[in-house]
Write an enzyme that holds these catalytic residues in place. Structure first.
Site, PDB file in Angstrom:
ATOM      1  N   ASP A   1      -0.253   5.073   0.733  1.00 38.22           N
ATOM      2  CA  ASP A   1      -0.459   6.227   1.638  1.00 38.22           C
ATOM      3  C   ASP A   1      -0.262   5.704   3.239  1.00 38.22           C
ATOM      4  OD1 ASP A   1      -1.035   7.510  -0.512  1.00 38.22           O
ATOM      5  OD2 ASP A   1      -3.314   7.201  -0.201  1.00 38.22           O
ATOM      6  N   ASP A  47       0.851  -1.219  -0.102  1.00 37.91           N
ATOM      7  CA  ASP A  47       0.047  -0.016  -0.173  1.00 37.91           C
ATOM      8  C   ASP A  47       0.873   1.143   0.176  1.00 37.91           C
ATOM      9  OD1 ASP A  47      -2.395   1.593   0.551  1.00 37.91           O
ATOM     10  OD2 ASP A  47      -1.501   1.859   2.595  1.00 37.91           O
TER      11      ASP A  47
END
Length: 320
Positions: free
Chosen positions: A75, A73
């Site tokens: 963010d 991922d």
């Protein structure tokens, strides 16, 4: 980028839209990864060869395991803050929207810094805002601007510890992919700058190189991320049980649950509880705390004291 016939969100269930978004992201990722691989080979012609044998003390990642890959991922996992927020700052600087919009934009960032979790309503805000901004612009234009924005706002916000984890997979001869709700073009720029294999991101529809203001499927978020990883693994011939995934958000539990080696990085409260219950590996770079679980490469400790906060993932909603 995608045919108009792909996009029928009102006639598809939420699950079908997630599958469509995932498949579109996987297709886009495979197209761009070949180009990124060529660029890396040209820039690092003297890269070391993969060792033929696995050092006795190393358990994971497994050196030379070509059936394994890692999915990160973006963010608040790889980068402090959110790619869409930083991208929006860069677009404001280039007068893509006005100061009134920026005020709402800044408030959204502040809210996320305090709450520390992703919210479906804000995800919808991010989608609508981003699409309204880029509609009518050429893909090549936004790619060029994205390169500049990375240098201005993103380059110094990468978590060194998470990057060390990604590098451990690369050093083991495995592919490493970003998986994010950010536009695939932005995600690909970040992947290239970090030396990663490629990126799975939200695919915005374009015709003749111009954005239409619509998506292929939906935002690559939650279940759609898992579908993207599943589709890419099938296309690449990977075994998910041998793969790893890394995220900070409970929204990514579907993706984390898909692989044999899930990691919670800078986890929100829900993911932290979920990971502890299932004895997943944990690491928090926001404070320098070490997770109780072992198995994270020692190199991940580099830069663990780097400052940061929870991700911000909202752009302005343009008034119609």
């Amino acid at each position: 980028m995608a045919a108009l016939g792909w996009l029928t969100p009102r006639r598809r269930s939420a699950t079908a839209r997630s599958v469509l978004a995932g498949e579109a992201a996987a297709e886009a990722a495979r197209k761009t990864s070949a180009q990124l691989e060529q660029e890396r080979e040209e820039a690092a012609a003297e890269a070391a060869e993969i060792p033929e044998t696995l050092p006795a003390e190393a358990e994971f990642p497994v050196v030379g395991d070509e059936l394994a890959a890692a999915f990160f991922d973006l963010d608040n996992t790889v980068m402090q803050g959110a790619a869409l927020f930083h991208f929006g700052r860069g677009l404001y600087k280039r007068k893509f929207f006005d100061s009134r919009d920026l005020a709402r934009f800044a408030w959204a960032q502040a809210w996320f810094r305090l709450a520390g979790v992703e919210d479906p309503a804000h995800m919808q805000e991010a989608r609508d805002s981003a699409l309204s901004i880029v509609k009518g612009h050429r893909v090549s234009e936004l790619m060029s601007i994205g390169e500049e924005i990375y240098d201005e706002y993103m380059a110094d916000r990468i978590w060194p510890g998470t990057l060390a984890l990604a590098q451990a997979h690369l050093d083991a001869g495995q592919k490493v992919w970003l998986v994010t709700a950010a536009p695939v073009e932005t995600a690909t720029i970040i992947a290239r700058r970090l030396g990663l294999t490629g990126a799975l991101g939200t695919v915005a529809e374009s015709v003749d190189g111009v954005y239409t203001g619509r998506l292929v499927g939906e935002l690559l978020h939650g279940p759609a991320k898992a579908e993207a990883v599943r589709a890419l693994a099938a296309a690449e011939g990977l075994e998910l049980a041998r793969c790893a995934a890394y995220s900070d958000s409970h929204n990514d539990i579907p993706m984390l649950s898909l692989v044999g080696h899930p990691y919670a990085i800078n986890p929100d409260a829900k993911l932290h509880r979920y990971a502890k219950e299932r004895e997943w590996r944990l690491r928090d770079y926001r404070t320098g705390r070490k997770a109780a679980k072992v198995g994270i490469p020692a190199a991940a400790g580099v830069g663990a004291l780097a400052g940061g906060a929870a991700a911000a993932l909202a752009l302005h909603r343009r008034r119609r």
